[in-house]
Every structure is written in structure tokens, then in C-alpha cells.
Design a protein around this motif. Structure first.
Motif, short mmCIF file in Angstrom:
data_model
loop_
_atom_site.label_atom_id
_atom_site.label_comp_id
_atom_site.label_asym_id
_atom_site.label_seq_id
_atom_site.Cartn_x
_atom_site.Cartn_y
_atom_site.Cartn_z
N ILE A 51 20.29 66.63 21.16
CA ILE A 51 21.16 66.07 20.11
C ILE A 51 21.53 64.64 20.43
CG2 ILE A 51 23.33 66.36 18.88
CD1 ILE A 51 23.24 69.32 19.52
N VAL A 52 21.79 64.36 21.73
CA VAL A 52 22.10 62.98 22.14
C VAL A 52 20.90 62.07 21.85
CG1 VAL A 52 22.57 61.51 24.14
CG2 VAL A 52 23.77 63.68 23.89
N TYR A 62 26.35 67.97 16.31
CA TYR A 62 27.16 68.24 17.50
C TYR A 62 28.06 69.45 17.30
CZ TYR A 62 26.10 64.05 20.18
OH TYR A 62 25.47 63.10 20.93
N PHE A 65 27.12 63.29 13.75
CA PHE A 65 28.05 64.14 14.50
C PHE A 65 28.05 65.59 14.01
CE2 PHE A 65 29.63 59.84 15.10
CZ PHE A 65 29.80 59.82 16.47
N SER A 90 23.58 75.10 27.70
CA SER A 90 24.25 74.19 26.77
C SER A 90 23.75 72.76 26.94
CB SER A 90 25.77 74.25 26.98
OG SER A 90 26.09 73.91 28.32
N PHE A 108 22.54 70.04 24.17
CA PHE A 108 23.21 68.76 23.95
C PHE A 108 22.28 67.56 24.16
CE2 PHE A 108 27.31 71.04 24.39
CZ PHE A 108 27.92 70.52 23.26
N PRO A 148 25.67 73.61 18.68
CA PRO A 148 26.34 74.35 19.76
C PRO A 148 27.03 75.62 19.28
CG PRO A 148 26.78 72.01 19.96
CD PRO A 148 26.10 72.21 18.65
N ALA A 171 18.52 67.80 14.19
CA ALA A 171 19.67 66.88 14.18
C ALA A 171 19.36 65.64 13.34
CB ALA A 171 20.02 66.48 15.61
#
Length: 402
Positions: A333-334, A196, A193, A326, A330, A200, A356
Motif C-alpha cells: 500500500i505504501v 489504508y 488513504f 500485516s 502495508f 488492513p 490500492a
């Protein structure tokens, strides 16, 4: 180049909006928001924990010990109304109308069913749509205890001594011996996390200054003046790029420092002690490595947002173009938190996903430094390519004067 950078930095520091997004937002607004969410979550969980549920048992004479346990349970109270409930449909209707919170339908006498070699199925009727709901777990615990008593009674009647019943019911017990230490365990759960929050923020810290230094210059009509200076286009772009890069890194650093201070203050209440004890084994070298991994990411994103800003005709148009950006941050990262996704020679070449994964491995204490070197190589090559495209983009009159 450095004169352009210093000039842009001075203008950014005079801009209240920039100071708000880069400094005030991470230092004050984010911690307040996170604290507010944590307060609401803990309050909702506490209310759900302390709530007393109204219950009704159909055919409670079939399982009197079970009904008595529920009656004396601190989380349940018997329904005292006049409505007669005698079926699953009646219980469901009562739950929907809010007359009771939970109903239990017992179709037969469990002790008689045990002697016949059959099972009795208790039907538990309640509304399971609430996010935090302890009803089912509490009822299940009471039913399990009652079922265990029936089992022990049946085994005793069959001649199995009480001290041997556990071995008969469960001849083999599985015992987990975990080779992972505490840091690796918590790092696997929490480390995923951290990107996250950090990546960003790097994008946010770069976006607003980039809009102002590209599209903002066009809108204010100051870009033409800047182009008349003796500096080359490359020097102009690099000066703006360095300004955006500094803002991007500063935003991430300010946020992380702010979080560390707020977490340190909150640890005085003891609520975050497990997390703090796990992170106590993360060394300064690990934090430095995380920061070093963020540098090429900041370079990539700074080049990208500057190119978009230079292309846009106005401040608003630049904001519209950067909105979907964005998602490009994301999604990788997911991907990094998908099952069985690990840092290796292949994933080290996937932009942002590789960083990540590396941050998670650093927090776990299992990072592969060869993979980190590959990440630096891949990220630096991509950042250099994007910066080269940005310089070329800035050299085209059709882009500057759209």
C-alpha cells in the motif's frame, strides 16, 4: 462444503471475541478512537492559534514601524521583565529558559541599507521543535509587510510611480489553470488513504476467524472429529475458507458503513462539507467496483491466513505467525502512494498495490477499466493459486498433526 461453512459461521456468531473484533470494534471503537484523535488535534491547533507569544526586539529603534506592528499584534505581547537582552546568544538563552517565546535581532537600519544597495537580515530566534507552531509564519508576515513598505518607499524615491511599482517588482505573474476538476484533485489526496483503511480491515476480519478455525480446532482437539466426517479434505478447506471470506468482507463492509453513518452525522456540524461534496460525485457503480476489487484481495488473504493457521500448533503460535503478515499488506500500500506510481499494464500485476492504485483512480474518476480487468485477472489467479496451496497444505498429515 456448505454444511461446514454454516457450522463454522454458527460457531463464530456464538463467539463473543469474534463479534467484538468483526462488529463492535468497527462500529463503536474505531469511530470513537478517530473522533478522539480528531478532537485532540483540533484542540491542540486551536490552543496554538489562540496563544499569545512574548517577544523581544533588539535594536527596535532601527525598525520602529516593525516593532510597533508587533506591539499591536493580537498574537504577540512585549516582554516586560528586567532582563536586558542585546545579542543573538542572549535571545537564544532567554528562549531556552522560557523568559520569552521569540526574539528578533535587527543588526542595522533597513532604510540606510536600502540606499546603499544592501539587505538587512532580521534574525528570528524561537523554539521550532513543536509540531504546531505559528510563530515563524506570523513573524514572517509582519516582516514581509514591513519589507514591502520599504521597497515602495525606495521605488518612490527613485521616481517610480506607485501604480507602476507592482509591474516593476514582478513583471511576470504565473497563473495556474488547473485542468483537473474538484473530484480529481481531492481524490488524488484522499483516495490514496482509503486502501489504508479497507485492506488492513479485510486482513483483520480474516485473521481472527482463521486462527480459530485452524489452530483453534487443533488446540480444542476437534479437528480429528471433523476429519472423520464423510467430507473430503477439499470440501473441509473450502467450507472454512468461505467462512473466513464472509467474515473478512463483513468486517470491511461494517466498518465502511459505520464510517459513512458517523461522517453523515458529523457533517451536520459543517466540518466535513468539502470532503462530502467531493465524494458526492462518486457513484454507486464506483462503490460497487471498489467492493468488487476487494473480493479477490479478501480471497488471497483468507487463503493465506487459513494456511498459516492450519500449520500452527496452537492459537498463540498462529498469532505469532500472523503478526508480520500485516507488514506484507502495508508495504504494497505504501508503494502505491510513491511519487509517479500510477496504474498501468505493469503495476496492474503487483498484488495489493494494484488494488490500492485502482481505488485511488476510482475515487478520482479517472480509472482505466482495462487495467481493472487486468487486476481482476492477476488477483483471481493469485487467489486461486493460494487456495490450491491451502488445500494441498490441509491434505498433508505432517502439517495437520505437527
Amino acid at each position: 462444503m456448505f454444511e461446514v461453512m454454516l457450522k463454522e459461521l454458527r460457531e463464530l456468531l456464538r463467539d463473543r471475541k469474534t463479534l467484538f473484533f468483526v462488529i463492535a470494534l468497527p462500529i463503536v471503537i474505531f469511530p470513537i478512537l478517530f473522533a478522539f484523535v480528531a478532537f485532540l488535534t483540533s484542540k491542540a491547533a486551536l490552543e496554538a492559534e489562540q496563544k499569545v507569544h512574548t517577544f523581544y526586539v533588539v535594536n527596535e529603534d532601527f525598525a520602529r514601524p516593525f516593532a510597533e506592528t508587533l506591539f499591536y499584534h493580537r498574537s504577540f505581547k512585549r516582554y516586560e521583565g528586567d532582563t536586558k537582552l542585546d545579542s543573538v546568544d542572549a535571545l537564544s538563552d532567554a528562549v531556552r529558559r522560557g523568559i520569552i517565546d521569540v526574539g528578533i535581532y535587527i543588526p542595522s537600519i533597513p532604510q540606510e541599507q536600502v540606499t546603499l544597495g544592501e539587505q538587512t537580515r532580521f534574525q528570528v530566534i524561537f523554539n521550532d521543535a513543536q509540531s504546531i507552531n505559528y510563530i515563524y509564519g506570523r513573524i514572517k508576515k509582519v516582516i514581509d509587510e514591513y519589507s514591502a513598505k520599504l521597497t515602495a518607499q525606495a521605488l518612490t524615491e527613485l521616481g517610480v510611480e506607485a501604480n507602476k511599482q507592482a509591474a516593476v517588482l514582478q513583471p511576470v505573474i504565473m497563473e495556474k489553470v488547473d485542468t483537473a476538476d474538484r473530484r480529481e484533485n481531492i481524490g488524488e489526496k484522499i483516495g490514496a488513504f482509503i486502501p489504508y483503511m479497507l485492506i488492513p480491515l479485510v486482513l483483520m476480519g480474516a485473521s481472527y476467524p482463521a486462527i480459530d478455525l485452524g489452530a483453534g480446532e487443533k488446540e480444542r482437539g476437534t479437528l480429528e472429529t471433523l476429519l472423520l466426517t464423510p467430507l473430503t479434505r477439499t470440501q473441509l478447506v473450502l467450507g472454512k475458507f468461505l467462512t473466513i471470506l464472509i467474515s473478512s468482507i463483513a468486517c470491511a463492509l461494517v466498518t465502511v458503513s459505520s464510517m459513512a453513518i458517523w461522517i453523515g452525522a458529523a457533517s451536520g456540524f459543517g466540518a466535513l462539507d468539502p470532503i462530502l461534496s467531493a465524494f458526492s460525485s462518486v457513484t454507486h457503480w464506483d462503490f460497487l467496483l471498489i467492493f468488487a476489487l476487494l473480493l479477490p484481495v479478501a480471497m488471497m488473504l483468507s487463503s493465506l491466513v487459513l494456511a498459516i493457521s492450519i500449520y500452527a500448533r496452537s492459537f498463540k503460535e498462529a498469532q505469532n505467525y500472523m503478526g508480520p503478515l500485516s507488514m506484507l499488506v502495508f508495504v504494497p500500500i505504501v508503494v502505491s502512494v510513491l511519487p509517479n506510481m500510477t496504474l498501468n499494464a505493469k503495476t496492474a500485476w503487483i498484488p495489493i498495490t494494484n488494488v490500492a492504485l485502482a481505488i485511488k483512480e476510482i475515487v478520482k474518476g479517472t480509472v482505466d477499466y482495462q487495467a481493472v480487468a487486468l487486476i481482476f485477472l492477476a488477483s483471481t489467479l493469485l487467489a486461486a493459486a493460494l487456495l490450491g496451496c491451502c488445500v494441498r497444505w490441509f491434505s498433508r498429515e505432517s502439517v495437520l498433526f505437527r
